[in-house]
Every structure is written in C-alpha cells, then in structure tokens.
Design a protein around this motif. Structure first.
Motif, mmCIF file in Angstrom:
data_model
loop_
_atom_site.group_PDB
_atom_site.id
_atom_site.type_symbol
_atom_site.label_atom_id
_atom_site.label_comp_id
_atom_site.label_asym_id
_atom_site.label_seq_id
_atom_site.Cartn_x
_atom_site.Cartn_y
_atom_site.Cartn_z
ATOM 1 N N GLU A 2 0.835 -1.201 0.000
ATOM 2 C CA GLU A 2 0.000 0.000 0.000
ATOM 3 C C GLU A 2 0.873 1.254 0.000
ATOM 4 O O GLU A 2 1.841 1.370 0.746
ATOM 5 C CB GLU A 2 -0.894 -0.010 1.238
ATOM 6 C CG GLU A 2 -1.848 1.168 1.260
ATOM 7 C CD GLU A 2 -2.811 1.049 2.426
ATOM 8 O OE1 GLU A 2 -3.504 0.041 2.489
ATOM 9 O OE2 GLU A 2 -2.827 1.973 3.241
ATOM 10 N N LYS A 3 0.473 2.196 -0.848
ATOM 11 C CA LYS A 3 1.276 3.411 -1.002
ATOM 12 C C LYS A 3 0.892 4.448 0.046
ATOM 13 O O LYS A 3 -0.284 4.685 0.296
ATOM 14 C CB LYS A 3 1.088 4.003 -2.402
ATOM 15 C CG LYS A 3 1.578 3.087 -3.523
ATOM 16 C CD LYS A 3 1.361 3.752 -4.868
ATOM 17 C CE LYS A 3 1.909 2.874 -5.992
ATOM 18 N NZ LYS A 3 1.143 1.638 -6.124
ATOM 19 N N THR A 4 1.896 5.097 0.654
ATOM 20 C CA THR A 4 1.658 6.223 1.544
ATOM 21 C C THR A 4 1.514 7.466 0.689
ATOM 22 O O THR A 4 1.696 7.436 -0.534
ATOM 23 C CB THR A 4 2.843 6.391 2.514
ATOM 24 O OG1 THR A 4 4.017 6.673 1.745
ATOM 25 C CG2 THR A 4 3.057 5.113 3.324
ATOM 26 N N LYS A 36 -7.576 5.016 -9.550
ATOM 27 C CA LYS A 36 -8.159 4.072 -8.595
ATOM 28 C C LYS A 36 -7.486 4.194 -7.236
ATOM 29 O O LYS A 36 -8.130 4.062 -6.191
ATOM 30 C CB LYS A 36 -8.029 2.645 -9.128
ATOM 31 C CG LYS A 36 -8.815 2.407 -10.410
ATOM 32 C CD LYS A 36 -8.600 0.999 -10.937
ATOM 33 C CE LYS A 36 -9.362 0.796 -12.252
ATOM 34 N NZ LYS A 36 -9.146 -0.563 -12.813
ATOM 35 N N GLU A 37 -6.153 4.427 -7.262
ATOM 36 C CA GLU A 37 -5.427 4.657 -6.018
ATOM 37 C C GLU A 37 -5.970 5.899 -5.300
ATOM 38 O O GLU A 37 -6.097 5.926 -4.076
ATOM 39 C CB GLU A 37 -3.926 4.843 -6.314
ATOM 40 C CG GLU A 37 -3.224 3.613 -6.839
ATOM 41 C CD GLU A 37 -2.842 2.672 -5.711
ATOM 42 O OE1 GLU A 37 -3.009 3.058 -4.540
ATOM 43 O OE2 GLU A 37 -2.379 1.555 -6.003
ATOM 44 N N LYS A 41 -7.471 6.025 -1.549
ATOM 45 C CA LYS A 41 -6.869 6.904 -0.539
ATOM 46 C C LYS A 41 -7.793 8.065 -0.172
ATOM 47 O O LYS A 41 -7.439 8.912 0.657
ATOM 48 C CB LYS A 41 -5.543 7.471 -1.055
ATOM 49 C CG LYS A 41 -4.482 6.428 -1.372
ATOM 50 C CD LYS A 41 -4.062 5.673 -0.131
ATOM 51 C CE LYS A 41 -2.970 4.668 -0.459
ATOM 52 N NZ LYS A 41 -2.579 3.879 0.734
ATOM 53 N N ASP A 42 -8.970 8.095 -0.805
ATOM 54 C CA ASP A 42 -9.944 9.164 -0.543
ATOM 55 C C ASP A 42 -9.337 10.544 -0.809
ATOM 56 O O ASP A 42 -9.541 11.493 -0.046
ATOM 57 C CB ASP A 42 -10.451 9.069 0.901
ATOM 58 C CG ASP A 42 -11.729 9.885 1.106
ATOM 59 O OD1 ASP A 42 -12.470 10.082 0.115
ATOM 60 O OD2 ASP A 42 -11.981 10.333 2.246
ATOM 61 N N PRO A 45 -10.391 16.129 -5.317
ATOM 62 C CA PRO A 45 -9.903 16.758 -6.557
ATOM 63 C C PRO A 45 -8.887 17.861 -6.296
ATOM 64 O O PRO A 45 -7.907 18.001 -7.037
ATOM 65 C CB PRO A 45 -11.183 17.301 -7.201
ATOM 66 C CG PRO A 45 -12.274 16.427 -6.679
ATOM 67 C CD PRO A 45 -11.870 16.099 -5.277
ATOM 68 N N GLU A 46 -9.100 18.665 -5.226
ATOM 69 C CA GLU A 46 -8.168 19.756 -4.958
ATOM 70 C C GLU A 46 -6.802 19.230 -4.517
ATOM 71 O O GLU A 46 -5.762 19.841 -4.789
ATOM 72 C CB GLU A 46 -8.733 20.727 -3.923
ATOM 73 C CG GLU A 46 -9.074 20.121 -2.568
ATOM 74 C CD GLU A 46 -10.511 19.644 -2.460
ATOM 75 O OE1 GLU A 46 -11.023 19.603 -1.328
ATOM 76 O OE2 GLU A 46 -11.107 19.322 -3.511
ATOM 77 N N GLU A 47 -6.790 18.063 -3.832
ATOM 78 C CA GLU A 47 -5.509 17.467 -3.449
ATOM 79 C C GLU A 47 -4.742 17.001 -4.683
ATOM 80 O O GLU A 47 -3.520 17.096 -4.747
ATOM 81 C CB GLU A 47 -5.745 16.287 -2.505
ATOM 82 C CG GLU A 47 -6.147 16.696 -1.100
ATOM 83 C CD GLU A 47 -6.419 15.505 -0.214
ATOM 84 O OE1 GLU A 47 -5.885 15.483 0.926
ATOM 85 O OE2 GLU A 47 -7.145 14.581 -0.644
#
Length: 337
Positions: A2-4, A36-37, A41-42, A45-47
């Motif tokens: 899992e990616k941080t 999909k990632e 990771k929720d 869009p602004e992130e």
C-alpha cells in the motif's frame, strides 16, 4: 504494497516525468490505475491539483509564473467541484438504498394480491394490474367461497407512492377481517369505509367497486364507493352498457350507506372493472374515450378473458410509448356459454 502519501507523490512524479518525455499509451494506462489509487486513498480533486502542481514545479524548473498562478484558479474550482461531487455521491448512495428498499416493499406488496386461479366452470376470469412506478396505488381482489360464489373488487387510492401502497395493504387486511360480509357488497363497503375513515389521513381517499357473482342464479351484485364506472357486455346485442356506480368514496365520512345493484348475466355476457389508469390512458395527447376502450376490448372478445385483458393492456401501453401515467388495472369476469 500500500502506497503512503509520499509514495503516491513519488509514483505520480515518475509517471508524469515519463509522459512528458515519451507520451506513451502505457503511461496513460498507468494514469487510469492511479485514479483508482486516489479513490482508495480518498483523495479529493483539490488534493490532486496540488499534487500535480508540486510535481510540475519539481520537473520544470523555469515554470512560468502565469502557469503557477493559473493553478490558484483551478484549485478554487476543484474545491467547489469536490464538495458538490461528494454530495452527489452521497445522494446517489441514498437513492440506491431507497430503490433497494422500494424493490423489497414492492415484492411484499405484490404478495398481498391473490394468486390462485378461479376454478368455477361457469366463469372465465382475467386480471391485469401494472403499477406506473415501483409501488402501486391500485388494489384488486377476488375470492371463491365454499358455495362457488365469486367476490371481485378493484380499488384505487387517491395518492401516490408509499402512502398509497400502505393504504392498499390496509384495505387487504380489513377485507380479510370481515369474512361474514365478504360477499355482501353494500355491507362490506360500509364496514370498510369505517375502517378507512379512522385510519388514513384526511387528504387521502379510496375509491372501490366490489361485486359478487352467484353462479346458480347468474346474478352479479355490486356496490361502488365513487369508483370508475365499469361496463357490462351483452352478448345477445353485441354491445356494452355502463354500470351504475354511485356512492361516496371511502374515508370521507364514517356514516355512509351504499346502494347495491344487480345484473343478470346471460351466456357470453361479461363484467369489466377497471381503474382510472385505464380511462386516463392517452392517445395523441388526449384522454382515451370510454367507447374506445370498449372497441379495444371487443377487438379481442374472441380470446379467453386473461388473454383479452393482456392484449388490451399491451395496446394501450404501446400507444403511450410504454410509459404508464397511472397504475393500470383491468378485470373481466365472463359467464361461459
């Protein structure tokens, strides 16, 4: 693995770097996987906009200030979009849950309707009832007593959706609780009216026609509570007559007396009971005329009663581009020759 958030940054940096360099289809596919990632990771869009700008600044050292400034505008747009999008997803999930619950309720409602066929040799019986939506405000009923007498009814709740469907359920259980008057039309409506008047809102009403057929005398006795007038077909004259259906709708007043009518059925004669979803069918934008309904029934008069009502329904459904404006119920009870 899992990616941080850091690994997401590194992953996106490498992906953007490769795409700027070679514009490959493989990188575009990786971008689809990355989306999909983001969902997992929720990420908002602004992130994503902030991530893209940070990586872009690192990859392109002399990035024009105008480009950097343009991301401030894009960021504000994405913040608003993100909020609206999350609200949309929340509403969609609630709608799906509601649709699922309505589907279950519709199945339960359908289970309240009679399903066993009428087995009296002297009679030919047909019924079609189709809701305009998932839940129906129409109710139909038929039953046979130990002496072979047949009780039939069609009712229509003046209202829509779940409240109408719940009222329909109340009618069914109220009728089941009045077995001694089940085959006495006027008495049944009077008792049912008192139940309805006590248990539904003042802005809701129910129309109903109830009749019973005596196969020994070949008489059809019926009473109406403000319901759509039905027809009686006279085989010897090859014509339809309107049924008398005077009577106050159920639920207005607890003290109502209903008149009982009687029709003698000769071989080939039949009774037609219907809801206003039939008479409010539209042809070229205009409500169908009653004589047009009888002409349509006569078109299929050579068929068994069940096939007759199904063919009439199919024609009216087709005329309306397969979009019912109201719940549709059509019942035919014919004395066999």
């Amino acid at each position: 693995m899992e990616k941080t958030k850091l690994s997401l940054y590194q992953y996106y940096r490498e992906m953007l770097k490769n795409y700027i360099k070679d514009k490959s289809e493989l990188t575009l596919y990786s971008a689809q996987q990355f989306s999909k990632e983001m969902i997992e990771k929720d990420m908002s869009p602004e992130e994503m906009v902030s991530l893209h700008l940070s990586v872009l600044k690192e990859l392109i050292k002399d990035l024009p200030q105008e480009v950097i400034d343009s991301y401030d505008l894009l960021l504000e747009i994405m913040i608003g979009y993100g909020l609206a999008h999350r609200e949309h997803l929340s509403l969609r999930d609630r709608q799906r849950q509601l649709d699922s619950e309505l589907t279950v309720a519709a199945r339960m409602q359908k289970s309240l309707l009679p399903s066993k066929p009428i087995t009296v040799d002297e009679l030919d019986f047909g019924i079609v009832s189709v809701p305009a939506g998932k839940m129906s405000g129409d109710y139909y009923h038929y039953m046979e007593d130990d002496n072979g007498n047949i009780g039939v009814a069609v009712a229509d709740v003046i209202g829509k959706g779940v409240p109408a469907a719940m009222s329909m359920s109340m009618i069914k259980y109220a009728m089941d609780s009045l077995p001694e008057q089940r085959l006495q039309p006027a008495g049944l409506l009077e008792n049912l009216n008192r139940v309805v008047e006590r248990n539904i809102d003042s802005d809701m009403f129910i129309t109903m026609v109830y009749g019973t057929y005596d196969p020994k005398l070949h008489h059809f006795y019926y009473s109406s509570a403000g319901h759509e007038p039905g027809f009686v077909y006279r085989a010897s004259q090859n014509k339809f007559e309107n049924m008398d259906t005077k009577g106050l709708v159920l639920g207005v007043s607890s003290k109502v007396n209903y008149k009982e009518y009687v029709l003698e059925l000769n071989p080939g004669d039949f009774i037609v009971l219907l809801s206003d979803g039939v008479t409010e069918s539209r042809i070229d934008g205009e409500f169908i005329e009653r004589y047009q309904i009888t002409q349509l029934i006569k078109k299929y008069i050579h068929l068994p009663a069940q096939a007759m009502v199904e063919q009439v329904y199919r024609e009216l459904e087709k005329i309306q581009d397969f979009k019912l404006k109201d719940d549709f119920t059509l019942l035919i009870l014919r004395r066999n020759v």
